[in-house]
Design a protein around this motif. Structure first.
Motif, PDB file in Angstrom:
ATOM      1  N   HIS A   1      -9.206  30.340  26.021  1.00 28.73           N
ATOM      2  CA  HIS A   1      -8.403  31.427  26.474  1.00 28.73           C
ATOM      3  C   HIS A   1      -8.639  32.766  26.029  1.00 28.73           C
ATOM      4  O   HIS A   1      -9.654  32.743  25.190  1.00 28.73           O
ATOM      5  CB  HIS A   1      -7.194  31.244  27.039  1.00 28.73           C
ATOM      6  CG  HIS A   1      -6.953  29.947  27.505  1.00 28.73           C
ATOM      7  ND1 HIS A   1      -6.968  29.023  28.814  1.00 28.73           N
ATOM      8  CD2 HIS A   1      -6.693  28.778  26.622  1.00 28.73           C
ATOM      9  CE1 HIS A   1      -6.830  27.932  28.938  1.00 28.73           C
ATOM     10  NE2 HIS A   1      -6.870  27.117  27.451  1.00 28.73           N
TER      11      HIS A   1
ATOM     12  N   GLU B   1      -0.100  30.744  24.722  1.00 36.47           N
ATOM     13  CA  GLU B   1      -1.188  29.568  24.337  1.00 36.47           C
ATOM     14  C   GLU B   1      -2.377  30.356  23.513  1.00 36.47           C
ATOM     15  O   GLU B   1      -3.124  29.826  22.279  1.00 36.47           O
ATOM     16  CB  GLU B   1      -1.851  28.319  25.045  1.00 36.47           C
ATOM     17  CG  GLU B   1      -3.314  27.379  24.808  1.00 36.47           C
ATOM     18  CD  GLU B   1      -3.542  26.918  25.893  1.00 36.47           C
ATOM     19  OE1 GLU B   1      -2.923  26.640  26.650  1.00 36.47           O
ATOM     20  OE2 GLU B   1      -4.984  26.027  25.848  1.00 36.47           O
TER      21      GLU B   1
ATOM     22  N   HIS C   1      -6.885  23.501  21.903  1.00 34.66           N
ATOM     23  CA  HIS C   1      -6.124  24.403  22.601  1.00 34.66           C
ATOM     24  C   HIS C   1      -4.525  23.834  22.480  1.00 34.66           C
ATOM     25  O   HIS C   1      -4.611  23.401  21.641  1.00 34.66           O
ATOM     26  CB  HIS C   1      -6.512  23.783  23.822  1.00 34.66           C
ATOM     27  CG  HIS C   1      -8.237  24.267  24.872  1.00 34.66           C
ATOM     28  ND1 HIS C   1      -7.932  24.799  25.784  1.00 34.66           N
ATOM     29  CD2 HIS C   1      -8.751  24.467  24.449  1.00 34.66           C
ATOM     30  CE1 HIS C   1      -9.021  26.030  25.527  1.00 34.66           C
ATOM     31  NE2 HIS C   1     -10.078  25.126  24.785  1.00 34.66           N
ATOM     32  N   ALA C   2      -4.146  23.959  23.545  1.00 39.97           N
ATOM     33  CA  ALA C   2      -2.467  23.770  23.760  1.00 39.97           C
ATOM     34  C   ALA C   2      -1.760  23.222  24.806  1.00 39.97           C
ATOM     35  O   ALA C   2      -2.545  24.158  25.407  1.00 39.97           O
ATOM     36  CB  ALA C   2      -1.682  24.233  22.695  1.00 39.97           C
TER      37      ALA C   2
ATOM     38  N   GLU D   1      -8.162  23.557  32.377  1.00 39.08           N
ATOM     39  CA  GLU D   1      -8.989  23.911  30.991  1.00 39.08           C
ATOM     40  C   GLU D   1      -9.955  25.235  31.417  1.00 39.08           C
ATOM     41  O   GLU D   1     -10.684  25.444  31.679  1.00 39.08           O
ATOM     42  CB  GLU D   1      -9.640  23.267  30.056  1.00 39.08           C
ATOM     43  CG  GLU D   1      -8.217  22.766  29.222  1.00 39.08           C
ATOM     44  CD  GLU D   1      -7.860  24.071  28.527  1.00 39.08           C
ATOM     45  OE1 GLU D   1      -7.520  24.874  28.720  1.00 39.08           O
ATOM     46  OE2 GLU D   1      -6.199  23.342  27.943  1.00 39.08           O
TER      47      GLU D   1
END
Ligand SMILES: [Zn+2]
Length: 387
Positions: free
Chosen positions: A154, A169, A223-224, A258
């Motif tokens: 992101h 995130e 990522h989270a 995603e």
């Protein structure tokens, strides 16, 4: 005056009477461009052109008025000196961007998506930085170090998942990526390349291209995760699946989530590509990289288990665009669930971030040791030599 582009926004006739309003504007500074994003109450017609002496980029927007103030932008940035506005003709809003060097403007509209309104994106591309990046990459190749592409998910317009206390995130992924990169850089024989270095968006296809340009030997995308049920917690690790080989519906849904980053973060049309389709590789080569990715993913899970809860005990597979560099082992790591208040607190904590980075680093180093690419007791670059 050179007219660079005329873009017609899709707009029903009935809407023409109402003025569009620019409700907000944001600035994101990337190494190779600066991005100005305008939030609009509806789609607009606009024209973009450049003026010289002094250098400036002008955007004329039809039937629009400015509610946001350019004064809130953090200026100057490396490209933009100032943003001014005026009304050159009835019904035309003119934004004038004073720039410090000759830039190439690239503009496009984004449709409303996930709570974001209609947006006009103005990218000011710096031509020289691309060349610099290529030179740096070729220098790194000569050094024959193992190169790990560390990809913070992101960024910029795309915050990724947001925790109940507001942790984004994109902030966590960048913090862990930087910590991981510095561990890698301290290791003899290894070097990290950060795919994203700050708070700006990088399209998914470009992430893969940057990894390739750096001659990366491995790609780790960080990522989270998030889910409506707040008690859900734990890490998970994913590898690429080829069409139809997705582990399950949950993995497929995560990949779709995603992969939507380009639409939220704002990828220009010429950068929306599917690296998996554009790169044709022999079956054996590809299977080899997929097998290696699986081995790497297992090592990462084994290490991450020691830092906190695990959501899925075995690596899962799905079709993630960002894992498109099929020729190198590539994994996508969901560090934890940012939607869980307790885990959000942990993800915000710098020493926990360091533990997560260490787990990812240990797994990567072990992987290369096992592959015979790295000496079993490789020493630290700046530490005492271990024989
Ligand atoms: Zn993500």
């Amino acid at each position: 005056m050179i007219l660079l582009s005329v873009v017609l926004g899709a707009m029903p006739l009935s809407a023409r009477a109402t003025e569009a309003s620019i409700q907000d504007m944001r600035l994101w500074t990337a190494p190779d461009h600066s991005r100005l994003v305008l939030d609009l109450t509806r789609s607009v017609k606009y024209q973009v052109f450049r003026l010289h002496d002094p250098e400036r980029v002008v955007i004329d927007i039809e039937h629009a008025r400015l509610k946001a103030s350019p004064a809130k932008l953090k200026l100057p940035d490396p490209v933009i000196q100032a943003v001014r506005y005026g009304t050159p003709a009835k019904g035309v809003l003119r934004l004038v961007i004073d720039v410090k060097e000759q830039v190439k403007p690239r503009t496009f509209l984004l449709k409303p998506m996930q709570g974001k309104p209609n947006r006009l994106v103005v990218d000011l591309l710096r031509p020289e930085t691309e060349q610099k990046a290529a030179i740096i990459a070729s220098d790194k190749r000569r050094s024959r170090d193992i190169i790990v592409a560390v990809d913070a998910g992101h960024g910029g317009e795309d915050p990724g998942a947001i925790g109940p206390r507001g942790l984004k995130e994109k902030t966590v992924t960048l913090a862990v990526a930087k910590k991981l990169a510095s561990l890698i850089d301290r290791q003899q024989g290894m070097r990290a390349v950060l795919i994203r270095k700050g708070d700006y968006f990088v399209p998914l296809g470009k992430r893969v291209r940057l990894a390739r340009a750096a001659h990366a030997d491995m790609m780790i995308s960080i990522h989270a995760d998030s889910v409506r049920i707040r008690s859900v917690k734990g890490c998970s690790v994913y590898t690429l699946s080829e069409r139809g080989a997705t582990t399950d519906k949950a993995a497929q849904a995560l990949a779709a989530k995603e992969n939507a980053a380009d639409e939220i973060g704002g990828a220009p049309l010429d950068e929306v590509d599917d690296p998996m389709v554009s790169k044709i590789l022999g079956d054996m080569f590809r299977r080899d990289a997929l097998n290696s990715s699986q081995i790497l993913a297992e090592k990462m899970l084994a290490r991450l288990k020691k830092t906190g809860p695990v959501k899925y005990g075995i690596p899962k597979r799905a079709r993630f665009v960002v894992l498109g560099a099929l020729e190198i082992p590539s994994v996508l790591v969901e560090l934890d669930y940012i939607s869980n208040p307790e885990r959000e607190r942990k993800l915000r904590d710098a020493s926990h971030q360091q533990r997560l980075a260490s787990a990812l680093f240990d797994a990567s180093r072990q992987f290369f040791e096992q592959m015979g690419r790295l000496g079993k007791q490789a020493s630290l670059k700046h530490g005492s030599t271990v024989l």
